[in-house]
Design a protein around this motif. Structure first.
Motif, PDB file in Angstrom:
ATOM      1  N   VAL A  91      17.431 -23.929 -15.262  1.00 30.70           N
ATOM      2  CA  VAL A  91      16.836 -24.658 -14.147  1.00 30.70           C
ATOM      3  C   VAL A  91      15.434 -24.124 -13.825  1.00 30.70           C
ATOM      4  O   VAL A  91      14.544 -24.865 -13.411  1.00 30.70           O
ATOM      5  N   PHE A 100      20.583 -22.922   0.481  1.00 30.74           N
ATOM      6  CA  PHE A 100      21.119 -21.760  -0.228  1.00 30.74           C
ATOM      7  C   PHE A 100      21.922 -20.930   0.778  1.00 30.74           C
ATOM      8  O   PHE A 100      21.576 -20.861   1.956  1.00 30.74           O
ATOM      9  N   ASP A 115      13.231 -21.726   7.851  1.00 27.89           N
ATOM     10  CA  ASP A 115      13.406 -21.081   6.554  1.00 27.89           C
ATOM     11  C   ASP A 115      12.534 -21.864   5.579  1.00 27.89           C
ATOM     12  O   ASP A 115      12.879 -22.966   5.147  1.00 27.89           O
ATOM     13  N   SER A 139      11.585 -20.824   2.624  1.00 24.41           N
ATOM     14  CA  SER A 139      11.704 -20.152   1.321  1.00 24.41           C
ATOM     15  C   SER A 139      11.215 -21.019   0.166  1.00 24.41           C
ATOM     16  O   SER A 139      10.758 -20.502  -0.847  1.00 24.41           O
ATOM     17  N   ALA A 184      12.068 -13.944  -7.896  1.00 19.33           N
ATOM     18  CA  ALA A 184      11.567 -14.260  -9.240  1.00 19.33           C
ATOM     19  C   ALA A 184      11.677 -15.737  -9.600  1.00 19.33           C
ATOM     20  O   ALA A 184      10.874 -16.248 -10.382  1.00 19.33           O
ATOM     21  N   GLY A 223      11.083 -10.242  -3.099  1.00 19.46           N
ATOM     22  CA  GLY A 223      10.140 -10.124  -1.992  1.00 19.46           C
ATOM     23  C   GLY A 223      10.269 -11.282  -1.037  1.00 19.46           C
ATOM     24  O   GLY A 223      11.036 -12.222  -1.272  1.00 19.46           O
TER      25      GLY A 223
END
Ligand code: T4K
Length: 358
Positions: A4, A81, A152, A154, A179, A188
């Protein structure tokens, strides 16, 4: 094999130049020069101030909860998630789910009012797959009920909403630089805090509660980013516009080829896109599983982001069925999308998806 995603790795000589600076200074962590440089460059690139770098996106969320003093309950989305919700439960903050919009996959502001009760202290929406939430209406409901908002973000690196950074809305926004993300530091994350005092507090909390003069001002933790992680971030940031451009090319191709056959995410017209994920919705779970099988037998591995709907997880103690989130979670996956996937691979994926008999 085509997964993915595949992390972007910068040219090794470029990364090495940053590493050499660490070797020369022997400054490995504790707000070193590369962390400071990355912070300044990210503020500039993202168009924000008050950014705090941390060691992962989950830590960014938990710091945000602590910073805003949450300890009872928060409204959040069941379609994300697991970290958005597990971080709440981990801190004994009860998640109260509110269902999503079936087309944008983001929390539906029209339903938020029903979820508010005396215990709720905040709303925690997610800009799912980098698609901006309906921030205007979320902020209205938050203001009316005196609730904090933590976005969020992200998935929303570099996204703008109404011509401003998406990170400049709400009390706090959090980012993940894992990553697998569009922009990464291996592990991070970051918080962007829209209040100067809370920003100063967050800076201390990340480093055991220490003040500038080494006195311990409050309870803190160790959420610091190391110099090695910052080095990766600096090297990736040098290439970020190219990374986004190449992802856009593949996303545009997927969209052009698949939009008449499959349901795709409805984009927020007031926001820009960063092409971080490419979700596809099938008519049924069986159709999704068949497509997975066809792709897997060609060594192509899409991912069921996000499955299952989080209200089905036992520890969340959710007592209300999030019907729309469950229906979407059962029928959605994300196609492979990364910097160097290449048009030939994208073409093979499209061919397999278009041909039911393969
Ligand atoms: N909030 C939201 C909305 C999030 O999406 C996330 C994280 C968070 C909060 C928490 O942020 P962090 O604490 O993680 O910073 C991945 C990531 O681990 C996770 O960061 C991310 N969201 C989530 C959406 O995706 P998995 O379980 O899919 O990862 P994994 O290891 O299966 O990797 C996916 C594919 O990537 C693999 O099939 C192959 C490829 N891969 C992966 C890694 C790690 C590589 O080729 N190389 C690698 O090093 O969760």
């Amino acid at each position: 094999m085509i997964f993915v995603t595949k992390p972007f790795l910068p040219d090794i000589s470029k990364y090495q130049k940053y590493l050499e600076r660490i070797y020369e200074s022997r400054w490995l962590t504790n707000n070193g020069p590369l962390v400071k440089e990355l912070n300044a460059r990210l503020c500039d690139y993202l168009g924000v101030s008050n950014l705090v770098l941390v060691n992962n996106g989950t830590m960014a969320l938990t710091l945000a909860y602590r910073l805003l003093g949450l300890n009872k309950s928060a409204i959040t989305t069941p379609f994300t998630f697991v970290a958005t919700t597990s971080s709440l439960c981990w801190h004994n903050i009860r998640p109260k789910f509110s269902d999503i919009d079936a087309n944008t996959f983001n929390i539906n502001p029209a339903l938020l009012g029903e979820a508010v009760d005396d215990e709720v202290e905040a709303i925690i929406p997610v800009h799912v797959f980098g698609n901006a939430c309906d921030i205007g209406n979320i902020e209205k409901i938050a203001a009316k009920n005196n609730l904090k908002t933590i976005y969020d973000a992200s998935h929303a690196f570099g996204v703008s909403y109404k011509d401003k950074s998406i990170l400049s809305y709400g009390d706090v926004s959090t980012l993940s630089f894992h990553a697998t993300k569009l922009f990464h530091t291996i592990e991070g994350g970051a918080l962007v805090i829209n209040n100067d005092e809370l920003y100063e507090k967050a800076v201390r909390m990340v480093d055991f509660g220490y003040d500038d003069d080494n006195s311990i001002a409050e309870i803190g933790t160790n959420a610091k980013m190391s110099e090695f992680h910052a080095a990766m971030g600096l090297a990736v940031l040098d290439d970020i516009d190219g990374i986004i451009g190449r992802r856009k090319e593949i996303s545009d191709y997927y969209e052009a080829e698949l939009s008449t056959r499959y349901r795709l995410q409805e984009k927020n017209p007031e926001s820009s896109m960063n092409y971080s994920y490419f979700p596809v919705v099938f008519e049924s779970e069986q159709e999704l599983l068949d497509a997975m099988d066809r792709l897997n037998s060609n060594r192509i591995y899409p991912r069921r982001y996000f499955y299952p709907s989080l209200d089905t997880i036992e520890y969340t103690n959710s007592n209300k069925c999030m019907a729309i989130s469950r229906a979407i979670a059962d029928k959605i996956f994300c196609l492979p999308l990364y910097d160097d996937i290449g048009m030939d691979n994208a073409r093979s994926i499209v061919e397999i998806l278009k041909d039911n008999n393969l």
